[in-house]
Design an enzyme around this catalytic site. Structure first.
Site, PDB file in Angstrom:
ATOM      1  N   CYS A  46      15.111  77.770  36.387  1.00  0.00           N
ATOM      2  CA  CYS A  46      16.155  76.807  36.750  1.00  0.00           C
ATOM      3  C   CYS A  46      15.613  75.392  36.543  1.00  0.00           C
ATOM      4  O   CYS A  46      14.623  74.993  37.169  1.00  0.00           O
ATOM      5  CB  CYS A  46      16.605  77.009  38.200  1.00  0.00           C
ATOM      6  SG  CYS A  46      17.689  75.684  38.777  1.00  0.00           S
ATOM      7  N   CYS A  62      15.488  73.309  39.774  1.00  0.00           N
ATOM      8  CA  CYS A  62      14.384  73.727  40.653  1.00  0.00           C
ATOM      9  C   CYS A  62      13.069  73.157  40.147  1.00  0.00           C
ATOM     10  O   CYS A  62      12.231  72.687  40.935  1.00  0.00           O
ATOM     11  CB  CYS A  62      14.290  75.246  40.710  1.00  0.00           C
ATOM     12  SG  CYS A  62      15.508  76.046  41.778  1.00  0.00           S
ATOM     13  N   ASP A  99      20.646  61.118  35.452  1.00  0.00           N
ATOM     14  CA  ASP A  99      21.129  62.136  34.525  1.00  0.00           C
ATOM     15  C   ASP A  99      20.574  61.871  33.126  1.00  0.00           C
ATOM     16  O   ASP A  99      20.515  60.728  32.669  1.00  0.00           O
ATOM     17  CB  ASP A  99      22.662  62.121  34.494  1.00  0.00           C
ATOM     18  CG  ASP A  99      23.233  63.355  33.843  1.00  0.00           C
ATOM     19  OD1 ASP A  99      23.813  64.192  34.561  1.00  0.00           O
ATOM     20  OD2 ASP A  99      23.111  63.499  32.605  1.00  0.00           O
ATOM     21  N   HIS A 125      17.659  76.441  46.114  1.00  0.00           N
ATOM     22  CA  HIS A 125      18.518  76.847  45.005  1.00  0.00           C
ATOM     23  C   HIS A 125      19.811  77.485  45.501  1.00  0.00           C
ATOM     24  O   HIS A 125      19.784  78.525  46.172  1.00  0.00           O
ATOM     25  CB  HIS A 125      17.810  77.828  44.058  1.00  0.00           C
ATOM     26  CG  HIS A 125      18.654  78.185  42.874  1.00  0.00           C
ATOM     27  ND1 HIS A 125      18.586  77.497  41.686  1.00  0.00           N
ATOM     28  CD2 HIS A 125      19.624  79.110  42.712  1.00  0.00           C
ATOM     29  CE1 HIS A 125      19.467  78.002  40.834  1.00  0.00           C
ATOM     30  NE2 HIS A 125      20.111  78.985  41.434  1.00  0.00           N
ATOM     31  N   ASN A 177      30.739  70.070  39.937  1.00  0.00           N
ATOM     32  CA  ASN A 177      31.428  71.020  39.068  1.00  0.00           C
ATOM     33  C   ASN A 177      31.085  72.442  39.491  1.00  0.00           C
ATOM     34  O   ASN A 177      29.919  72.748  39.765  1.00  0.00           O
ATOM     35  CB  ASN A 177      30.997  70.819  37.606  1.00  0.00           C
ATOM     36  CG  ASN A 177      31.473  69.494  37.039  1.00  0.00           C
ATOM     37  OD1 ASN A 177      32.588  69.066  37.311  1.00  0.00           O
ATOM     38  ND2 ASN A 177      30.627  68.850  36.255  1.00  0.00           N
ATOM     39  N   HIS A 206      22.719  75.181  39.408  1.00  0.00           N
ATOM     40  CA  HIS A 206      22.032  74.809  40.653  1.00  0.00           C
ATOM     41  C   HIS A 206      22.924  73.712  41.228  1.00  0.00           C
ATOM     42  O   HIS A 206      23.142  72.685  40.556  1.00  0.00           O
ATOM     43  CB  HIS A 206      20.625  74.299  40.338  1.00  0.00           C
ATOM     44  CG  HIS A 206      19.809  73.870  41.523  1.00  0.00           C
ATOM     45  ND1 HIS A 206      18.509  74.292  41.729  1.00  0.00           N
ATOM     46  CD2 HIS A 206      20.091  73.034  42.559  1.00  0.00           C
ATOM     47  CE1 HIS A 206      18.031  73.746  42.838  1.00  0.00           C
ATOM     48  NE2 HIS A 206      18.986  72.969  43.366  1.00  0.00           N
ATOM     49  N   HIS A 263      24.788  70.699  42.277  1.00  0.00           N
ATOM     50  CA  HIS A 263      24.438  69.288  42.111  1.00  0.00           C
ATOM     51  C   HIS A 263      25.688  68.434  42.180  1.00  0.00           C
ATOM     52  O   HIS A 263      26.788  68.886  41.865  1.00  0.00           O
ATOM     53  CB  HIS A 263      23.704  69.036  40.787  1.00  0.00           C
ATOM     54  CG  HIS A 263      24.452  69.494  39.571  1.00  0.00           C
ATOM     55  ND1 HIS A 263      24.487  70.820  39.192  1.00  0.00           N
ATOM     56  CD2 HIS A 263      25.200  68.824  38.668  1.00  0.00           C
ATOM     57  CE1 HIS A 263      25.214  70.938  38.090  1.00  0.00           C
ATOM     58  NE2 HIS A 263      25.671  69.740  37.760  1.00  0.00           N
ATOM     59  N   HIS A 274      27.277  64.689  40.991  1.00  0.00           N
ATOM     60  CA  HIS A 274      27.152  63.532  40.107  1.00  0.00           C
ATOM     61  C   HIS A 274      27.582  62.295  40.892  1.00  0.00           C
ATOM     62  O   HIS A 274      28.658  62.307  41.515  1.00  0.00           O
ATOM     63  CB  HIS A 274      28.071  63.674  38.896  1.00  0.00           C
ATOM     64  CG  HIS A 274      27.775  64.857  38.028  1.00  0.00           C
ATOM     65  ND1 HIS A 274      26.976  64.788  36.905  1.00  0.00           N
ATOM     66  CD2 HIS A 274      28.176  66.155  38.117  1.00  0.00           C
ATOM     67  CE1 HIS A 274      26.909  65.988  36.335  1.00  0.00           C
ATOM     68  NE2 HIS A 274      27.619  66.836  37.051  1.00  0.00           N
TER      69      HIS A 274
HETATM   70  P1  DGP Z   1      27.132  69.870  34.997  1.00  0.00           P
HETATM   71  O1  DGP Z   1      27.917  69.794  33.734  1.00  0.00           O
HETATM   72  O2  DGP Z   1      27.974  69.457  36.193  1.00  0.00           O
HETATM   73  O3  DGP Z   1      26.451  71.198  35.179  1.00  0.00           O
HETATM   74  O4  DGP Z   1      26.028  68.740  34.880  1.00  0.00           O
HETATM   75  C1  DGP Z   1      24.703  68.965  34.550  1.00  0.00           C
HETATM   76  C2  DGP Z   1      24.105  67.620  34.295  1.00  0.00           C
HETATM   77  O5  DGP Z   1      22.713  67.735  34.312  1.00  0.00           O
HETATM   78  C3  DGP Z   1      24.490  67.004  32.966  1.00  0.00           C
HETATM   79  O6  DGP Z   1      25.191  65.780  33.211  1.00  0.00           O
HETATM   80  C4  DGP Z   1      23.183  66.738  32.258  1.00  0.00           C
HETATM   81  C5  DGP Z   1      22.162  66.868  33.348  1.00  0.00           C
HETATM   82  N1  DGP Z   1      20.901  67.452  32.926  1.00  0.00           N
HETATM   83  C6  DGP Z   1      20.741  68.657  32.310  1.00  0.00           C
HETATM   84  N2  DGP Z   1      19.438  68.897  32.094  1.00  0.00           N
HETATM   85  C7  DGP Z   1      18.760  67.820  32.604  1.00  0.00           C
HETATM   86  C8  DGP Z   1      17.381  67.492  32.681  1.00  0.00           C
HETATM   87  O7  DGP Z   1      16.493  68.216  32.242  1.00  0.00           O
HETATM   88  N3  DGP Z   1      17.069  66.294  33.248  1.00  0.00           N
HETATM   89  C9  DGP Z   1      18.020  65.457  33.760  1.00  0.00           C
HETATM   90  N4  DGP Z   1      17.603  64.315  34.307  1.00  0.00           N
HETATM   91  N5  DGP Z   1      19.338  65.748  33.712  1.00  0.00           N
HETATM   92  C10 DGP Z   1      19.696  66.919  33.133  1.00  0.00           C
END
Ligand code: DGP
Length: 113
Positions: A4, A7, A30, A46, A87, A98, A100, A102
């Site tokens: 993950c 994680c 992000d 998690h 989401n 996981h 989260h 925004h």
């Molecule tokens: P969602 O679509 O709601 O599952 O958003 C996942 C978000 O996570 C997306 O906006 C991009 C971000 N993201 C994915 N991988 C990484 C990462 O490795 N590092 C960071 N900082 N953000 C990530």
């Protein structure tokens, strides 16, 4: 090894621009920002998505809301405003499984979502 991504960020195994963290939550920038300021906030524990939020304790759920407001404030967003969104599932386009949140701000956001 835990596969993950979030994680691994929480464990410090993957790099991230961490804005704020405590024993239970982490806020980081992000990797593909959708606004001038775009934070991702996760519980360290998690949980796959908001649909499973009951897996967090009542105390964690309450403190998560307070942590979100504090993270937004530390990113300088309180005075100008921000959006908080999570989401769940395919129709929302959830891509990381996981839980989260925004936090989006730093400009006037679209009214179309
Ligand atoms: P969602 O679509 O709601 O599952 O958003 C996942 C978000 O996570 C997306 O906006 C991009 C971000 N993201 C994915 N991988 C990484 C990462 O490795 N590092 C960071 N900082 N953000 C990530």
């Amino acid at each position: 090894m835990n596969d993950c991504i979030f994680c691994r960020i929480a464990e410090g195994e993957l790099p991230a621009q961490i804005v704020f963290q405590d024993d239970d939550f982490v806020a980081f920038r992000d990797i593909a920002p959708k606004a001038p300021v775009h934070l991702v906030v996760i519980p360290r524990r998690h949980v796959a998505s908001f649909a499973d939020v009951a897996e967090l304790s009542a105390d964690e759920r309450a403190r998560m809301a307070v942590f979100l407001a504090e993270a937004a404030d530390r990113a300088g967003l309180t005075s100008t405003g921000y959006r908080v969104v999570t989401n769940h599932g395919a129709n929302s386009r959830q891509s990381v499984f996981h839980l989260h949140w925004h936090i989006l701000g730093g400009a006037l956001l679209s009214d179309s979502m």
